[in-house]
Design an enzyme around this catalytic site. Structure first.
Site, PDB file in Angstrom:
ATOM      1  N   ARG A 268       0.833  -1.197   0.000  1.00  0.00           N
ATOM      2  CA  ARG A 268       0.000   0.000   0.000  1.00  0.00           C
ATOM      3  C   ARG A 268       0.869   1.249   0.000  1.00  0.00           C
ATOM      4  O   ARG A 268       1.879   1.306   0.681  1.00  0.00           O
ATOM      5  CB  ARG A 268      -0.900   0.031   1.241  1.00  0.00           C
ATOM      6  CG  ARG A 268      -1.839   1.237   1.268  1.00  0.00           C
ATOM      7  CD  ARG A 268      -2.564   1.357   2.586  1.00  0.00           C
ATOM      8  NE  ARG A 268      -1.674   1.528   3.717  1.00  0.00           N
ATOM      9  CZ  ARG A 268      -1.085   2.670   4.061  1.00  0.00           C
ATOM     10  NH1 ARG A 268      -1.264   3.751   3.345  1.00  0.00           N
ATOM     11  NH2 ARG A 268      -0.305   2.722   5.114  1.00  0.00           N
ATOM     12  N   VAL A 269       0.441   2.215  -0.801  1.00  0.00           N
ATOM     13  CA  VAL A 269       1.022   3.553  -0.753  1.00  0.00           C
ATOM     14  C   VAL A 269      -0.105   4.525  -0.462  1.00  0.00           C
ATOM     15  O   VAL A 269      -1.283   4.236  -0.712  1.00  0.00           O
ATOM     16  CB  VAL A 269       1.754   3.934  -2.065  1.00  0.00           C
ATOM     17  CG1 VAL A 269       3.018   3.110  -2.236  1.00  0.00           C
ATOM     18  CG2 VAL A 269       0.856   3.817  -3.265  1.00  0.00           C
ATOM     19  N   SER A 270       0.255   5.704   0.061  1.00  0.00           N
ATOM     20  CA  SER A 270      -0.761   6.660   0.488  1.00  0.00           C
ATOM     21  C   SER A 270      -1.291   7.550  -0.625  1.00  0.00           C
ATOM     22  O   SER A 270      -2.435   7.970  -0.582  1.00  0.00           O
ATOM     23  CB  SER A 270      -0.205   7.543   1.601  1.00  0.00           C
ATOM     24  OG  SER A 270       0.148   6.744   2.702  1.00  0.00           O
ATOM     25  N   THR A 271      -0.464   7.878  -1.597  1.00  0.00           N
ATOM     26  CA  THR A 271      -0.903   8.830  -2.617  1.00  0.00           C
ATOM     27  C   THR A 271      -0.665   8.286  -4.011  1.00  0.00           C
ATOM     28  O   THR A 271       0.143   7.379  -4.222  1.00  0.00           O
ATOM     29  CB  THR A 271      -0.150  10.171  -2.494  1.00  0.00           C
ATOM     30  OG1 THR A 271       1.235   9.925  -2.697  1.00  0.00           O
ATOM     31  CG2 THR A 271      -0.356  10.805  -1.128  1.00  0.00           C
TER      32      THR A 271
ATOM     33  N   GLN B 187       2.931   7.983  -5.540  1.00  0.00           N
ATOM     34  CA  GLN B 187       3.857   6.955  -5.082  1.00  0.00           C
ATOM     35  C   GLN B 187       3.603   5.655  -5.838  1.00  0.00           C
ATOM     36  O   GLN B 187       2.569   5.472  -6.460  1.00  0.00           O
ATOM     37  CB  GLN B 187       3.678   6.721  -3.579  1.00  0.00           C
ATOM     38  CG  GLN B 187       3.977   7.948  -2.738  1.00  0.00           C
ATOM     39  CD  GLN B 187       3.618   7.718  -1.283  1.00  0.00           C
ATOM     40  OE1 GLN B 187       2.643   7.063  -0.967  1.00  0.00           O
ATOM     41  NE2 GLN B 187       4.426   8.272  -0.386  1.00  0.00           N
TER      42      GLN B 187
END
Length: 186
Positions: free
Chosen positions: A12-15, A18
């Site tokens: 998982r990445v936040s934005t 990324q």
């Protein structure tokens, strides 16, 4: 139920700017056969790809992440997710946090201790919150939502209701729901 245990990865990445590519490579290098990839804030509790991963894992499977913060933002969120994994008879492993591995006795012990500490912390917060509410009430602080009607409006609405006027008409006049009028008391 599956016959052959499988290792699943969750990246998982936040934005959107990324990329999950580095996490995916690490997970595959560690044996993940299938990787669920997601772009979502860790603060978001309903993450579709994580939900799908949790639905797909079965007894004997392992869900793996590169670091704990990829799975959960808070201790409570982590422990809830780990409980879901355990209920399915599956294991969990974090590559960057070697102690967070429920497939080993040491890892299960560490996560049990963390779970106990988190539960203790929740109880302390609950107790402090309750004490604070009691002190505020003792000082005369009103708890809950503010009233939608002024004392004068309440008096007027009660008089009309007691005179037999329908609550829906009274509510329309004061721009509130009919249940607000129905619940009024002196």
């Amino acid at each position: 139920m599956q016959n052959n245990p499988m290792i699943f990865g969750y990246a998982r990445v936040s934005t959107d700017g990324q990329s999950v590519d580095v996490q995916e490579k690490q997970l595959r290098a560690a044996g993940a056969e299938k990787v669920f990839k997601e772009t979502a804030s860790g603060a978001k509790t309903d993450r579709a790809r994580l939900r799908r991963a949790l639905a797909e894992i079965g007894a004997g499977d392992i869900l793996m992440v590169t670091r704990l913060d990829r799975l959960a933002r808070s201790t409570r969120d982590l422990l809830n997710t780990l409980a879901q994994i355990a209920e399915k008879g599956a294991g969990f492993r974090s590559l960057g946090d070697v102690w967070a591995d429920t497939t080993t006795p040491h890892g299960r012990l560490m996560l049990t201790v963390l779970g106990g500490l988190a539960e203790f912390e929740r109880e302390l917060i609950r107790a402090r919150t309750g004490e604070g509410r009691e002190r505020a009430k003792a000082r005369g602080v009103h708890m809950g939502r503010s009233s939608k009607l002024t004392p004068h409006q309440k008096k007027e609405a009660l008089k009309r209701r007691d005179a037999g006027e329908p609550t829906r008409e009274i509510a329309r006049m004061f721009n509130v729901s009919h249940s607000t009028i129905s619940r009024l008391s002196l």
